[in-house]
Design an enzyme around this catalytic site. Sequence first.
Site, PDB file in Angstrom:
ATOM      1  N   ASP A 165      15.678  60.419  69.106  1.00 12.26           N
ATOM      2  CA  ASP A 165      16.875  60.808  69.843  1.00 12.26           C
ATOM      3  C   ASP A 165      17.195  62.293  69.677  1.00 12.26           C
ATOM      4  OD1 ASP A 165      19.293  61.050  71.073  1.00 12.26           O
ATOM      5  OD2 ASP A 165      20.371  59.666  69.772  1.00 12.26           O
ATOM      6  N   ASP A 221      19.255  64.694  76.278  1.00 14.80           N
ATOM      7  CA  ASP A 221      19.454  63.590  75.343  1.00 14.80           C
ATOM      8  C   ASP A 221      18.422  62.489  75.562  1.00 14.80           C
ATOM      9  OD1 ASP A 221      20.509  61.731  73.628  1.00 14.80           O
ATOM     10  OD2 ASP A 221      22.185  61.184  74.938  1.00 14.80           O
TER      11      ASP A 221
END
Length: 426
Positions: free
Chosen positions: A312, A123
């Site tokens: 992201d 992530d």
Amino acid sequence: MTTLRLLFLFTFLATITLAVPFPVRKSNISKRSFKVPRNLNTANPRGLNGPDAMRKIFRKYGWVHGGFIAINKDEEGSFLRPKVTAAKETNDTGTVAALPEDNASQFLSPVEIGGQMFNLDFDSGSSDLWVFSTDLPEKAIASHAAFDASKSTTFKKLEGAQFQISYGDGSGAAGTVGTDAVTIGGVTVQNQAIELANAVSRSFVEDTNTDGLVGLAFSNLNTVNDGTQKTPQKTFFDNVMNDLDLPVFTADLDPDGTGVYEFGKIDASKFQGEMAWIPVNASSGFWQIDSAKFSVGNETFTNRAASKAIADTGTSLLLVDQAVAETYYQQVQGAQLDAQVGGFVYPCDAQLPDMAVAIGDSYMARIPGNQITFATVDEANTTCFGGVQGNMGSGMQIYGDVLFKAQFVAFNGGNQSLGFGEKPPR
Ligand SMILES: *[C@@H]1O[C@H](CO)[C@@H](O)[C@H](O)[C@H]1NC(C)=O
Ligand SMILES: *[C@@H]1O[C@H](CO)[C@@H](O)[C@H](O)[C@H]1NC(C)=O
Ligand SMILES: *[C@@H]1O[C@H](CO)[C@@H](O)[C@H](O)[C@H]1NC(C)=O
Ligand SMILES: *[C@@H]1O[C@H](CO)[C@@H](O)[C@H](O)[C@H]1NC(C)=O
Ligand SMILES: *[C@@H]1O[C@H](CO)[C@@H](O)[C@H](O)[C@H]1NC(C)=O
Ligand SMILES: *[C@@H]1O[C@H](CO)[C@@H](O)[C@H](O)[C@H]1NC(C)=O
Ligand SMILES: *[C@@H]1O[C@H](CO)[C@@H](O)[C@H](O)[C@H]1NC(C)=O
């Protein structure tokens, strides 16, 4: 004689080393570049549907997704940090409760910690490496792999340290902190900070294949603290970065969202032309850039009240300022903002124009129209949910997988920049 000379030499060197902190950094990682697969989470076979994907973003960034409107800034007037406050359940009032929720991470990569294997979600929008641990109740662990510190010969507890990563609705994880040998793609970092969950929210319990996360944003976002103040720990990437051929990791995603993360190398065969490099503003801890222009088809627009944008890998959609999404869907026949579904939908047979978003001032990252659709909404597959959605005024644009499937992206921790290369047409 020889022994003496050696001893002298050794002492001499030791003296130098002590006197001058000479930067003789000996690399102790085994490879200077390595790949890690990003696999489909088999416990989540149907994948995320559109509303789930929206809900996940709002959760992650602690935004209130009240039915359809709402969204407010947190106390500090910023969305930028996962909260590091005492455990306090925020009341989750408004989510679109009628829709089935699917909280599962869609994609997972294998990671070894202290000799134990885990499936973790990589992530670039957070900075904690946390895992399920045997400190959790057995019922919470269920079929997850859980880290057992007592079975690792390399684990060391960080006394007094704790972590808590929590999102707006109270979902998240908390626990203790230690260090251990962490191996990703065959490369081991000794003494990597790892966070051992002794509490996780139900959504993580129910996502039976995901054993935790590997945060790849900047280390100042890390939530480790000593009970009174933040004591941020370095991410895995921060630890290996200087031992790699290039201080980068790249995200190379296929249309289905699986793909490869590569550390230390930029594979120029994966994109067309030259890579464009754009400096990021890392002060927020995110891979953050300005993005004040966009184009729809051949027409370019200025986004006057542009929010900052972040790259992201832990988000599925391309979440843009509301006005940007509106402008885009004005060009799509039959498109509408559907409050029930929670986003822009359109007939699946609509012609979608290409979309491009600015990355800094100099680069427009293009997503072909045929890669915009995220999912179908109904069983008959007549209504589709767009992969481009509005952020409903939340003050941040979040560029997730929809972008990474069309663009090969390099995250450069050395000079804090993002590299973009357009992927070949499919
Ligand atoms: C959340 O807020 C609603 C409305 O204010 C209230 O009825 C409900 O009991 C609250 N739930 C929790 C868990 O506090
Ligand atoms: C997702 O999380 C919510 C709240 O924790 C839970 O009610 C729901 O059952 C979960 N859905 C799935 C598919 O795990
Ligand atoms: C290299 O080894 C030293 C000493 O064992 C350790 O402190 C350091 O964390 C290691 N670096 C990496 C990248 O593993
Ligand atoms: C950062 O590093 C890359 C790769 O070495 C280089 O090509 C690029 O020009 C640099 N970008 C910035 C903004 O300094
Ligand atoms: C970087 O971002 C921070 C926080 O978002 C902002 O306050 C600052 O002005 C930005 N710096 C630049 C050079 O844009
Ligand atoms: C965009 O411009 C190209 C070249 O000028 C043209 O062929 C194409 O039809 C235009 N597309 C749209 C959607 O206007
Ligand atoms: C809708 O799409 C799904 C996934 O591609 C497929 O499995 C299903 O058969 C389709 N349904 C209809 C009615 O075409």
